[in-house]
Scaffold this active site. Sequence first.
Site, PDB file in Angstrom:
ATOM      1  N   PHE A   1       0.934  -1.107  -0.147  1.00 51.18           N
ATOM      2  CA  PHE A   1      -0.657  -0.072   0.247  1.00 51.18           C
ATOM      3  C   PHE A   1       1.299   1.442  -0.442  1.00 51.18           C
ATOM      4  CE2 PHE A   1      -1.985   2.652   2.179  1.00 51.18           C
ATOM      5  CZ  PHE A   1      -3.870   2.667   1.474  1.00 51.18           C
TER       6      PHE A   1
ATOM      7  N   ASN B   1      -3.893   2.151  10.136  1.00 51.08           N
ATOM      8  CA  ASN B   1      -4.237   2.213   9.416  1.00 51.08           C
ATOM      9  C   ASN B   1      -4.496   1.264   8.782  1.00 51.08           C
ATOM     10  OD1 ASN B   1      -5.280   3.420   7.251  1.00 51.08           O
ATOM     11  ND2 ASN B   1      -3.555   3.826   6.221  1.00 51.08           N
ATOM     12  N   PRO B   2      -5.850   0.022   9.006  1.00 50.51           N
ATOM     13  CA  PRO B   2      -5.695  -1.346   8.730  1.00 50.51           C
ATOM     14  C   PRO B   2      -6.829  -0.650   7.168  1.00 50.51           C
ATOM     15  CG  PRO B   2      -7.717  -0.618  10.638  1.00 50.51           C
ATOM     16  CD  PRO B   2      -6.701   0.158  10.503  1.00 50.51           C
TER      17      PRO B   2
HETATM   18  C1  LIG Z   1      -4.058  -0.202   4.356  1.00 50.21           C
HETATM   19  S1  LIG Z   1      -2.753  -0.295   4.465  1.00 50.21           S
HETATM   20  C2  LIG Z   1      -2.219   0.687   5.405  1.00 50.21           C
HETATM   21  C3  LIG Z   1      -0.497   0.351   5.710  1.00 50.21           C
HETATM   22  C4  LIG Z   1       0.858   0.905   6.568  1.00 50.21           C
HETATM   23  N1  LIG Z   1       0.067   1.038   7.937  1.00 50.21           N
HETATM   24  C5  LIG Z   1       0.119   2.831   5.394  1.00 50.21           C
HETATM   25  O1  LIG Z   1      -0.945   3.464   6.384  1.00 50.21           O
HETATM   26  O2  LIG Z   1       0.380   3.019   4.562  1.00 50.21           O
HETATM   27  C6  LIG Z   1      -3.250  -2.024   5.457  1.00 50.21           C
HETATM   28  C7  LIG Z   1      -2.202  -3.189   5.357  1.00 50.21           C
HETATM   29  O3  LIG Z   1      -3.093  -3.716   6.607  1.00 50.21           O
HETATM   30  C8  LIG Z   1      -2.714  -5.647   6.094  1.00 50.21           C
HETATM   31  N2  LIG Z   1      -2.555  -5.944   6.636  1.00 50.21           N
HETATM   32  C9  LIG Z   1      -4.114  -5.972   6.835  1.00 50.21           C
HETATM   33  N3  LIG Z   1      -5.205  -7.318   7.435  1.00 50.21           N
HETATM   34  C10 LIG Z   1      -3.773  -7.155   8.569  1.00 50.21           C
HETATM   35  C11 LIG Z   1      -3.814  -8.191   9.215  1.00 50.21           C
HETATM   36  N4  LIG Z   1      -5.181  -8.705  10.046  1.00 50.21           N
HETATM   37  N5  LIG Z   1      -2.675  -8.654  10.084  1.00 50.21           N
HETATM   38  C12 LIG Z   1      -1.490  -7.493   9.809  1.00 50.21           C
HETATM   39  N6  LIG Z   1      -2.086  -7.294   8.516  1.00 50.21           N
HETATM   40  C13 LIG Z   1      -2.930  -6.960   7.525  1.00 50.21           C
HETATM   41  C14 LIG Z   1      -2.347  -5.828   4.989  1.00 50.21           C
HETATM   42  O4  LIG Z   1      -1.039  -6.358   3.944  1.00 50.21           O
HETATM   43  C15 LIG Z   1      -1.808  -3.394   4.224  1.00 50.21           C
HETATM   44  O5  LIG Z   1      -0.474  -3.578   4.600  1.00 50.21           O
END
Ligand SMILES: C[S@@+](CC[C@H](N)C(=O)[O-])C[C@H]1O[C@@H](n2cnc3c(N)ncnc32)[C@H](O)[C@@H]1O
Length: 277
Positions: free
Chosen positions: A82, A184-185
């Site tokens: 992302f 930031n999920p």
């Molecule tokens: C919207 S992106 C945000 C990335 C970063 N925090 C940013 O703000 O640029 C969400 C991230 O969460 C990861 N992700 C989704 N579900 C997850 C989970 N259950 N546990 C760990 N990581 C997860 C995705 O792979 C992705 O990299």
Amino acid sequence: MTAARHLSAAGVASPRVDAELLAAHVLGRDRGALLTAPGFDAVQEREFFSLVRRRADHEPLQHLVGSAGFHRLELAVGPGVFVPRPETELLVEWGLSAIAGTARPLVVDLCAGSGAIGLAVAAERPDARVYAVERDPAALRWLYRNASARQRAGDSPTAVAAGDATAPHVLAGLDGRVDLVLANPPYVPTGVTLPPDVAGRDPGEALHAGPDGLAVIRPLTRRAATLLRRGGWLGVEHDDTQGEAATHLLTTQNTWTEITDHTDLTGRPRFTTAHRT
Ligand SMILES: C[S@@+](CC[C@H](N)C(=O)[O-])C[C@H]1O[C@@H](n2cnc3c(N)ncnc32)[C@H](O)[C@@H]1O
């Protein structure tokens, strides 16, 4: 400029800026130094127009130049991770203010992607111990790369945990000790149509989170409540339609006080914060 016209015709939102940033990338200069730069040689011209064609095909600008500016950092990004967004910098700023009076704070970035949030905190607070949790193997490669680069640049190390940010066994050793959880999920409700720069470019796992967009936020906030010490702080980003739903969700968990929703610079609801009772 021909390139800017081409990008504009393709529906790119900021065609002139993007064309200038691609030109600066090819010339190895800052955008501000373009006016005094020599013109392209033949190889650079071919590279520039190849990048412009890819941008017109809605490849993210940051993938084409290989990096994204976030807070005061430059992070490596590309396919599989992302691209960090400027609005998330507000969450980082709030988080830094929440731990301003805490010495050696313990900070966890859940759903870390490129590491943007955790690495930005580590850069600002050399005394902090920062952990970043990510489960997607492709995103993890970028996270390890950025964490190593920041450590080489002199920041204190950010520990990467590979796994599900909502799972009780991930970072279980920190339960009840964390000062600040930031996240930031994924939060885009299934079925929402995304712009072409996002759809198929940012990984699906980074974006979508069930019919109401809360499928990750729901268990993540419960996990955060276990990680945090009493008096610790949570900040979680959400979709601009989810301000009320996110605050309601935290209210029903009975572990939080001072539940507050925050808007971004355009006035849209953007992230919710809460104090662990
Ligand atoms: C919207 S992106 C945000 C990335 C970063 N925090 C940013 O703000 O640029 C969400 C991230 O969460 C990861 N992700 C989704 N579900 C997850 C989970 N259950 N546990 C760990 N990581 C997860 C995705 O792979 C992705 O990299």
